[in-house]
Design an enzyme around this catalytic site. Structure first.
Site, PDB file in Angstrom:
ATOM      1  N   HIS A  52     -18.743 -55.013  15.395  1.00 21.49           N
ATOM      2  CA  HIS A  52     -17.361 -55.274  14.995  1.00 21.49           C
ATOM      3  C   HIS A  52     -16.522 -54.042  15.317  1.00 21.49           C
ATOM      4  O   HIS A  52     -17.030 -52.918  15.321  1.00 21.49           O
ATOM      5  CB  HIS A  52     -17.285 -55.545  13.498  1.00 21.49           C
ATOM      6  N   GLU A  54     -14.418 -52.412  13.576  1.00 20.13           N
ATOM      7  CA  GLU A  54     -14.437 -51.401  12.507  1.00 20.13           C
ATOM      8  C   GLU A  54     -15.705 -50.565  12.541  1.00 20.13           C
ATOM      9  O   GLU A  54     -15.664 -49.348  12.357  1.00 20.13           O
ATOM     10  CB  GLU A  54     -14.325 -52.071  11.128  1.00 20.13           C
ATOM     11  N   CYS A  82     -14.637 -57.827   7.097  1.00 20.96           N
ATOM     12  CA  CYS A  82     -15.651 -58.695   6.510  1.00 20.96           C
ATOM     13  C   CYS A  82     -16.482 -57.876   5.512  1.00 20.96           C
ATOM     14  O   CYS A  82     -16.269 -56.669   5.351  1.00 20.96           O
ATOM     15  CB  CYS A  82     -16.560 -59.251   7.604  1.00 20.96           C
TER      16      CYS A  82
END
Length: 148
Positions: A52, A54, A82
């Site tokens: 991801h 992030e 998430c």
């Protein structure tokens, strides 16, 4: 530079994800006014469920600081994180997150659950939500419409 400028950089990162057919999500980690981490979604490109935006930006920031604690770092993301990414932010002791669009399907910064400010965890992240949310949501909508 200010929050708006850094979120624009995160949106540019999100656009890079399109080159590999990944969902356009971007993130930028900033420390003392300097970008020390950046990432775009690479799950498809890397065949990695943890790739991801992030997580990539967090890994780069930790490497730049040569420490797992991200004291003094602000992370800018185009989509609400998430549970995995929010958990990593808590574990990294990230002090501040700024994100654009909410995620009503997997959001862990207040939409579905709030791991970042959970009172039973040993760290809480200050969260600012909604900066350039329309632009981030438009990027995502355009991507998903192109799949139909």
């Amino acid at each position: 530079m200010n929050d708006l400028d850094y979120m624009r950089l995160a949106l540019a990162e999100a656009a890079r994800a399109l080159d590999t057919g990944d969902v356009p999500i971007g993130a930028v980690a900033v420390y003392n006014g300097t970008v020390i981490g950046r990432g775009c979604n690479r799950r498809e490109a890397d065949h990695d469920p943890t790739a991801h935006a992030e997580m990539i930006a967090i890994r780069q920031a930790a490497a730049a600081l040569n420490h797992w604690r991200l004291d003094g770092v602000t992370l800018y993301c185009t989509l609400e994180p998430c549970a995995m990414c929010a958990g990593a932010m808590v574990l990294a002791r990230l002090p501040r997150l700024v994100y654009a669009a909410i995620d009503l399907k997997a959001g862990a910064a207040g939409s579905i659950i709030d791991l970042l400010r959970h009172d039973q965890l040993n760290h809480r992240v200050d969260v600012d939500a909604g900066l350039l949310a329309d632009e981030a949501a438009a990027q995502l909508q355009t991507f998903f419409q192109s799949l139909r």
